[in-house]
Design a protein around this motif. Structure first.
Motif: not given
Length: 405
Positions: A107, A41, A46, A64, A39, A62, A35-36, A110
């Protein structure tokens, strides 16, 4: 789409929280999503991207990053390098479960992390980035006013997206010396760069630099007017469709044998938008279509309607049947075109018994071939009625329905 909550150990021993989105049908490949910056998951982009990939048979993990979302650890002690190590840890957990990833998707920051991680992992066939920076230090622009305090005190609390985060000096030092050019030049996987030209967070120049630094095979796709977080559902769906179609060229997706008695295999329809009518329609590992309703009926008109698919089946079967017969007879048929329309009419209008409405399919067949004579054309028109789908529609079909556990 089954979604499992799992945990694995991150770079510093912290327990990281993750979701594993599994396909409802055959598991054909595995992807890892990063993820970005700050941000998590479970942000909409996402979730949507993972859901669409899973609908196409690609399992997605996905998670965290350390210190974010439901993962343990101190965010203040993390850095870009620790994010990369978390990606590697996630990939190794998947490998331990017999699901080694072939695709990495990242993203924003990420995206930079998965580029770095790809060179540290075996078996990565494809890497896709969404709004990724060429220089990870771009994130410091979001808290530029706090940089002097971080330098002097070793850490400072900043507000990002309305939430407080403690940024440590190690994060600044780590991102400030990490450019991706050398890594991209040695990337052993295919690269897909997705970026929105109007991205106000990470400029389009970053996408150009990433693309130019990488060797072929590489691809670039514009996300047009999408925002950096890919917050609109249609933008996330578009990105997922592009990633899945592109990655299919590089992933080894083995199609399982169809069940006994069903040579065409299973056609799976999975809801893509619970607030509308959009559906993912998949058949095997490579065939993916969208079903929807017209705007006038509350849909988004992004795919054929159910009756449209029915009409398409009749038209395709008609054309194939005519071609097979002409090929067998070695007749000079150059091209077949079938137009099909559908409407409901009263039974008496169709010379059928009863007063109820019935379905009527209007079929217009064009046979191209200057050397076809009238008898051949008439015979091919008769053959059209022998199309298996035509026969199925003409007689009553039996449909069995069961509720899956």
């Amino acid at each position: 789409m089954p979604s499992k909550e799992i945990t694995f150990t991150g770079h510093d021993g912290s327990t990281l929280s993750a979701r594993l989105d599994m396909p409802a049908g055959p598991h054909l490949a595995t992807a890892l999503f990063a993820h970005c910056f700050t941000c998590g998951k479970d942000i909409p982009a996402a979730r949507r991207i993972a859901g669409r990939l899973a609908a196409l048979g690609i399992a997605v993990l996905r998670f965290d990053f350390t210190g974010l979302g439901h993962s343990e650890g101190e965010f203040a002690n993390t850095s870009f390098s620790s994010n990369v190590e978390d990606v590697v840890a996630a990939a190794r957990w998947l490998d331990s479960e017999g699901m080694a990833p072939g695709l990495l998707v990242g993203h924003s920051l990420g995206g930079a992390a998965v580029i770095r991680a790809a060179g540290m992992l075996e078996g990565i066939k494809a890497v896709a980035t969404i709004g990724a920076p060429f220089d990870p230090s771009h994130v410091t622009r979001h808290f530029a006013d706090a940089l002097p305090e971080i330098e002097a005190q070793g850490a400072a609390e900043v507000c990002l997206g309305g939430r407080p985060f403690t940024i440590g000096k190690s994060f600044i030092e780590d991102t400030g010396c990490d450019m991706l050019g050398a890594v991209l030049g040695k990337l052993r996987a295919a690269l897909l760069v997705l970026h929105a030209p109007r991205d106000a967070v990470v400029g389009i120049d970053s996408a150009s630099q990433i693309f130019m630094a990488a060797k072929h095979p590489k691809s670039f796709v514009s996300l047009d007017d999408a925002d950096h977080l890919i917050s609109r559902p249609q933008d996330a769906e578009y990105a997922a469709e592009i990633i899945a179609s592109w990655a299919a060229r590089y992933l080894e997706r083995r199609t399982p044998a169809p069940p006994a008695g069903t040579p065409e295999g299973i056609v799976r329809v999975s809801e893509a938008d619970r607030d509308g009518f959009l559906q993912d329609v998949t058949s095997g590992s490579h065939l993916h279509l969208l079903a929807d309703e017209p705007l006038a009926y509350g849909g988004t008109d992004r795919g054929m309607s159910p009756y449209g698919f029915l009409a398409a089946g009749l038209g395709a079967c008609t054309s194939m049947t005519i071609r097979m017969y002409a090929r067998k007879k070695k007749w000079p048929l150059e091209h077949v075109e079938v137009d099909v329309s559908h409407q409901k009419v009263h039974a008496q209008d169709a010379a059928a018994s009863g007063s109820e409405k019935i379905d009527t399919f209007m079929r217009r067949i064009v046979l191209t071939g200057p050397d076809l004579d009238d008898d051949q054309r008439a015979r091919l028109l008769e053959i059209a009625d022998r199309c298996p789908v035509h026969r199925t529609l003409e007689r009553t079909s039996h449909i069995e329905t069961e509720l899956a556990t």
